[in-house]
Design a protein around this motif. Structure first.
Motif, PDB file in Angstrom:
ATOM      1  N   THR A  22       0.828  -1.211   0.000  1.00  0.00           N
ATOM      2  CA  THR A  22       0.000   0.000   0.000  1.00  0.00           C
ATOM      3  C   THR A  22       0.859   1.257   0.000  1.00  0.00           C
ATOM      4  O   THR A  22       2.056   1.225   0.294  1.00  0.00           O
ATOM      5  CB  THR A  22      -0.916   0.054   1.238  1.00  0.00           C
ATOM      6  OG1 THR A  22      -0.078   0.165   2.393  1.00  0.00           O
ATOM      7  CG2 THR A  22      -1.798  -1.155   1.345  1.00  0.00           C
ATOM      8  N   ALA A  23       0.185   2.369  -0.280  1.00  0.00           N
ATOM      9  CA  ALA A  23       0.871   3.660  -0.259  1.00  0.00           C
ATOM     10  C   ALA A  23       1.061   4.134   1.169  1.00  0.00           C
ATOM     11  O   ALA A  23       0.155   4.028   1.988  1.00  0.00           O
ATOM     12  CB  ALA A  23       0.043   4.678  -1.028  1.00  0.00           C
ATOM     13  N   MET A  24       2.258   4.609   1.473  1.00  0.00           N
ATOM     14  CA  MET A  24       2.535   5.227   2.774  1.00  0.00           C
ATOM     15  C   MET A  24       3.390   6.447   2.500  1.00  0.00           C
ATOM     16  O   MET A  24       4.441   6.348   1.861  1.00  0.00           O
ATOM     17  CB  MET A  24       3.311   4.248   3.675  1.00  0.00           C
ATOM     18  CG  MET A  24       2.502   3.044   4.110  1.00  0.00           C
ATOM     19  SD  MET A  24       3.553   1.803   4.895  1.00  0.00           S
ATOM     20  CE  MET A  24       4.329   1.059   3.478  1.00  0.00           C
ATOM     21  N   GLY A  25       2.894   7.613   2.967  1.00  0.00           N
ATOM     22  CA  GLY A  25       3.589   8.872   2.706  1.00  0.00           C
ATOM     23  C   GLY A  25       5.072   8.783   3.035  1.00  0.00           C
ATOM     24  O   GLY A  25       5.439   8.360   4.133  1.00  0.00           O
ATOM     25  N   ASN A  73      -1.179   6.446  -5.399  1.00  0.00           N
ATOM     26  CA  ASN A  73      -2.132   6.905  -4.382  1.00  0.00           C
ATOM     27  C   ASN A  73      -2.129   8.439  -4.375  1.00  0.00           C
ATOM     28  O   ASN A  73      -1.076   9.060  -4.458  1.00  0.00           O
ATOM     29  CB  ASN A  73      -1.694   6.372  -3.004  1.00  0.00           C
ATOM     30  CG  ASN A  73      -2.554   6.884  -1.865  1.00  0.00           C
ATOM     31  OD1 ASN A  73      -2.152   7.779  -1.135  1.00  0.00           O
ATOM     32  ND2 ASN A  73      -3.717   6.330  -1.703  1.00  0.00           N
ATOM     33  N   GLN A 143      -9.880  -1.667   5.107  1.00  0.00           N
ATOM     34  CA  GLN A 143      -8.879  -1.624   6.170  1.00  0.00           C
ATOM     35  C   GLN A 143      -9.519  -1.759   7.536  1.00  0.00           C
ATOM     36  O   GLN A 143     -10.217  -0.875   8.002  1.00  0.00           O
ATOM     37  CB  GLN A 143      -8.053  -0.330   6.103  1.00  0.00           C
ATOM     38  CG  GLN A 143      -6.982  -0.306   7.186  1.00  0.00           C
ATOM     39  CD  GLN A 143      -6.088   0.900   7.127  1.00  0.00           C
ATOM     40  OE1 GLN A 143      -5.713   1.350   6.058  1.00  0.00           O
ATOM     41  NE2 GLN A 143      -5.734   1.422   8.290  1.00  0.00           N
ATOM     42  N   GLY A 147      -5.195  -1.602  11.313  1.00  0.00           N
ATOM     43  CA  GLY A 147      -4.333  -1.044  10.273  1.00  0.00           C
ATOM     44  C   GLY A 147      -3.563   0.193  10.687  1.00  0.00           C
ATOM     45  O   GLY A 147      -3.844   0.837  11.695  1.00  0.00           O
ATOM     46  N   GLY A 148      -2.585   0.533   9.852  1.00  0.00           N
ATOM     47  CA  GLY A 148      -1.714   1.678  10.114  1.00  0.00           C
ATOM     48  C   GLY A 148      -2.268   2.962   9.551  1.00  0.00           C
ATOM     49  O   GLY A 148      -3.135   2.957   8.690  1.00  0.00           O
ATOM     50  N   GLY A 175      -5.170  -4.371   6.984  1.00  0.00           N
ATOM     51  CA  GLY A 175      -5.236  -4.101   8.419  1.00  0.00           C
ATOM     52  C   GLY A 175      -4.818  -5.326   9.209  1.00  0.00           C
ATOM     53  O   GLY A 175      -5.616  -6.221   9.459  1.00  0.00           O
ATOM     54  N   GLY A 176      -3.522  -5.380   9.549  1.00  0.00           N
ATOM     55  CA  GLY A 176      -3.042  -6.458  10.403  1.00  0.00           C
ATOM     56  C   GLY A 176      -2.443  -7.641   9.670  1.00  0.00           C
ATOM     57  O   GLY A 176      -2.063  -8.621  10.302  1.00  0.00           O
ATOM     58  N   MET A 196      -0.872  -4.715   2.426  1.00  0.00           N
ATOM     59  CA  MET A 196      -0.088  -4.517   3.655  1.00  0.00           C
ATOM     60  C   MET A 196       0.696  -3.205   3.571  1.00  0.00           C
ATOM     61  O   MET A 196       1.301  -2.907   2.542  1.00  0.00           O
ATOM     62  CB  MET A 196       0.924  -5.659   3.830  1.00  0.00           C
ATOM     63  CG  MET A 196       0.323  -7.049   3.771  1.00  0.00           C
ATOM     64  SD  MET A 196       1.508  -8.335   4.246  1.00  0.00           S
ATOM     65  CE  MET A 196       2.743  -8.192   2.963  1.00  0.00           C
ATOM     66  N   GLY A 197       0.663  -2.453   4.675  1.00  0.00           N
ATOM     67  CA  GLY A 197       1.472  -1.250   4.771  1.00  0.00           C
ATOM     68  C   GLY A 197       2.649  -1.493   5.700  1.00  0.00           C
ATOM     69  O   GLY A 197       3.800  -1.546   5.274  1.00  0.00           O
ATOM     70  N   THR A 198       2.339  -1.687   6.977  1.00  0.00           N
ATOM     71  CA  THR A 198       3.385  -1.792   7.996  1.00  0.00           C
ATOM     72  C   THR A 198       4.426  -2.866   7.667  1.00  0.00           C
ATOM     73  O   THR A 198       5.627  -2.653   7.857  1.00  0.00           O
ATOM     74  CB  THR A 198       2.730  -2.097   9.367  1.00  0.00           C
ATOM     75  OG1 THR A 198       1.785  -1.066   9.633  1.00  0.00           O
ATOM     76  CG2 THR A 198       3.762  -2.133  10.465  1.00  0.00           C
ATOM     77  N   ALA A 319       3.677   6.571  12.505  1.00  0.00           N
ATOM     78  CA  ALA A 319       2.417   5.888  12.195  1.00  0.00           C
ATOM     79  C   ALA A 319       2.718   4.415  11.974  1.00  0.00           C
ATOM     80  O   ALA A 319       3.749   4.064  11.395  1.00  0.00           O
ATOM     81  CB  ALA A 319       1.801   6.498  10.942  1.00  0.00           C
TER      82      ALA A 319
HETATM   83  C1  LIG Z   1       3.457   5.035   8.128  1.00  0.00           C
HETATM   84  C2  LIG Z   1       2.180   4.889   7.360  1.00  0.00           C
HETATM   85  C3  LIG Z   1       1.849   5.853   6.404  1.00  0.00           C
HETATM   86  C4  LIG Z   1       0.666   5.729   5.665  1.00  0.00           C
HETATM   87  N1  LIG Z   1       0.399   6.663   4.700  1.00  0.00           N
HETATM   88  C5  LIG Z   1      -0.693   6.509   3.901  1.00  0.00           C
HETATM   89  C6  LIG Z   1      -0.923   7.391   2.790  1.00  0.00           C
HETATM   90  O1  LIG Z   1      -0.151   8.304   2.516  1.00  0.00           O
HETATM   91  N2  LIG Z   1      -2.039   7.197   2.034  1.00  0.00           N
HETATM   92  C7  LIG Z   1      -2.911   6.159   2.295  1.00  0.00           C
HETATM   93  O2  LIG Z   1      -3.913   6.014   1.590  1.00  0.00           O
HETATM   94  N3  LIG Z   1      -2.706   5.308   3.333  1.00  0.00           N
HETATM   95  C8  LIG Z   1      -1.617   5.443   4.122  1.00  0.00           C
HETATM   96  N4  LIG Z   1      -1.375   4.542   5.136  1.00  0.00           N
HETATM   97  C9  LIG Z   1      -2.268   3.362   5.293  1.00  0.00           C
HETATM   98  C10 LIG Z   1      -1.687   2.186   4.493  1.00  0.00           C
HETATM   99  O3  LIG Z   1      -1.664   2.477   3.114  1.00  0.00           O
HETATM  100  C11 LIG Z   1      -2.463   0.868   4.691  1.00  0.00           C
HETATM  101  O4  LIG Z   1      -3.819   1.038   4.322  1.00  0.00           O
HETATM  102  C12 LIG Z   1      -2.355   0.332   6.100  1.00  0.00           C
HETATM  103  O5  LIG Z   1      -1.026   0.462   6.552  1.00  0.00           O
HETATM  104  C13 LIG Z   1      -2.771  -1.137   6.154  1.00  0.00           C
HETATM  105  O6  LIG Z   1      -2.659  -1.666   7.437  1.00  0.00           O
HETATM  106  P1  LIG Z   1      -1.336  -2.458   7.976  1.00  0.00           P
HETATM  107  O7  LIG Z   1      -0.351  -1.410   8.319  1.00  0.00           O
HETATM  108  O8  LIG Z   1      -1.831  -3.214   9.152  1.00  0.00           O
HETATM  109  O9  LIG Z   1      -0.845  -3.336   6.865  1.00  0.00           O
HETATM  110  C14 LIG Z   1      -0.202   4.634   5.889  1.00  0.00           C
HETATM  111  C15 LIG Z   1       0.152   3.671   6.856  1.00  0.00           C
HETATM  112  C16 LIG Z   1       1.333   3.768   7.570  1.00  0.00           C
HETATM  113  C17 LIG Z   1       1.703   2.682   8.555  1.00  0.00           C
END
Ligand SMILES: Cc1cc2nc3c(=O)[nH]c(=O)nc-3n(C[C@H](O)[C@H](O)[C@H](O)COP(=O)(O)O)c2cc1C
Length: 359
Positions: A22-25, A73, A143, A147-148, A175-176, A196-198, A319
């Motif tokens: 997934t996208a994470m800033g 994203n 999510q 989730g993160g 999420g998880g 998955m993000g984290t 986050a």
């Molecule tokens: C550090 C961090 C930054 C995130 N930034 C974004 C973002 O910029 N855009 C977005 O749509 N979701 C963002 N998310 C949510 C993730 O894309 C994703 O939906 C989520 O991490 C999934 O849950 P998980 O961490 O349990 O895998 C972010 C999550 C984390 C942990």
């Protein structure tokens, strides 16, 4: 027998495994997207914190590093959003999907679809999933509260089947999730894959500085909490002194941090005050936030940037998903996805064993 890991997700997004990075800033940068997609996942570039020119450079960097399709994203309230949409459309030869929380309307979704770009929003509630499907999206990522980043309160085990029952488009579980057991479980629920993000944040190719990665590795589930004080919306974070201070802060403190973060965002993105104000106003109209909360929502990522880009985990925010509390390693994306594939296949085979032997 059909391959259980060949799903509508792999078919439509064109990746080998039913796994989305997934996208994470500031974290889902070209390097991570290239590594995850080369290893078999579908990677999303974090365009929501980028200026248009920066995003186009990042898209070109991904295209240079991999021939795999990938996603972007973004959200409609970010400065330069209209330009960003055109940039994404321009690179439709390799951009297979867009993800977003809220923003694009039916017309915009139609434009992406006409260009062959799938719309795969992330939702945290049944009614949002239904709304997105009404607008014409192709799939939804659900999510759960584990989730993160910004997150809801309903766990994946409850929300995922709720959404599966409520919509007719393919559903991706988020999420998880972090391993092959989770993938097998998500497929058993009826999802077409996991996002998955984290887990991807905690890989070797994740760009965050080692000092901050070490905080994620060291955190247990008790070190992770959901705060509503950062920007008025529930957001899951690793606890540190800054988060403790924010949790104790008064209304005035929230205004002060909103202004500070807004100024930092202005420096970072080159956005005008007008653009920042419009971004914040856009959020107030959708989320029922007050203006200082929305200012924080528009600019709180700056505090995350301090930890995940500048490598200052004491003065920035981390986050995270709750799953970081049980992860203590930093595999490469290839090791991670290889393990997920192996374990998911083993779990699915073990579950189908009685049927296949006629027992
Ligand atoms: C550090 C961090 C930054 C995130 N930034 C974004 C973002 O910029 N855009 C977005 O749509 N979701 C963002 N998310 C949510 C993730 O894309 C994703 O939906 C989520 O991490 C999934 O849950 P998980 O961490 O349990 O895998 C972010 C999550 C984390 C942990």
């Amino acid at each position: 027998m059909a391959d259980p890991l060949a799903t509508l997700l792999t078919e439509r997004l064109g990746c080998r495994l039913p796994v989305i990075q997934t996208a994470m800033g500031w974290i889902a940068t070209p390097g991570l997207v290239i590594a995850s997609s080369e290893a078999g996942a579908f990677g999303f570039l974090a365009g929501a914190v980028m200026q248009p020119a920066e995003l186009e450079a990042a898209i070109l960097a991904v295209k240079k590093g991999t021939k795999q399709p990938f996603g972007v994203n973004f959200h409609m309230f970010q400065p330069g959003a209209a330009e960003i949409v055109e940039i994404i459309l321009k690179h439709r030869d390799q951009i297979r999907a867009v993800s977003f929380g809220r923003g694009p309307d039916a017309t915009m979704i139609g434009r992406f679809k006409d260009a062959g770009i799938l719309c795969v929003p992330t939702v945290g509630a049944v009614k949002h999933a239904q709304k997105m499907v009404q607008l014409g999206v192709d799939m939804v990522t659900v999510q759960g509260g584990e989730g993160g980043g910004h997150t809801g309160s309903v766990a994946s085990t409850i929300l995922l089947p709720q959404v599966l029952d409520a919509v007719k488009v393919p559903v991706i579980a988020a999420g998880g999730f972090d391993d092959g057991r989770g993938l097998a479980a998500a497929l058993a629920y009826g999802a077409v894959g996991i996002a998955m993000g984290t887990r991807f944040l905690m890989t070797r190719e994740s760009p965050i500085p080692d000092v901050t990665k070490a905080r994620y590795v060291g955190a247990g589930t008790d070190d992770i909490l959901v705060s509503t004080k950062v920007d008025g919306l529930p957001q899951r974070m690793i606890r540190n002194a800054l988060l403790d201070r924010i949790e104790r802060s008064s209304g005035l403190g929230i205004w002060r941090r909103a202004i500070e973060s807004g100024l930092a965002m202005k420096r970072q993105t080159g956005a005008s005050f007008g653009e920042l104000f419009r971004a914040a106003k856009g959020m107030t109209s959708h989320g029922g936030l007050t203006l200082p909360q929305a200012m924080m929502a528009a600019s709180a990522p700056m505090l995350i940037q301090k930890a995940v880009v500048e490598g200052d985990p004491d003065h920035g925010l981390m986050a995270t998903g709750l799953v970081a509390g049980r992860l203590a390693d930093l595999p490469s994306c290839a090791e991670l996805l290889g393990g997920i594939e192996r374990d998911a296949r083993a779990r699915l085979a073990a579950l189908s064993f009685p049927a296949s032997t006629g027992v």
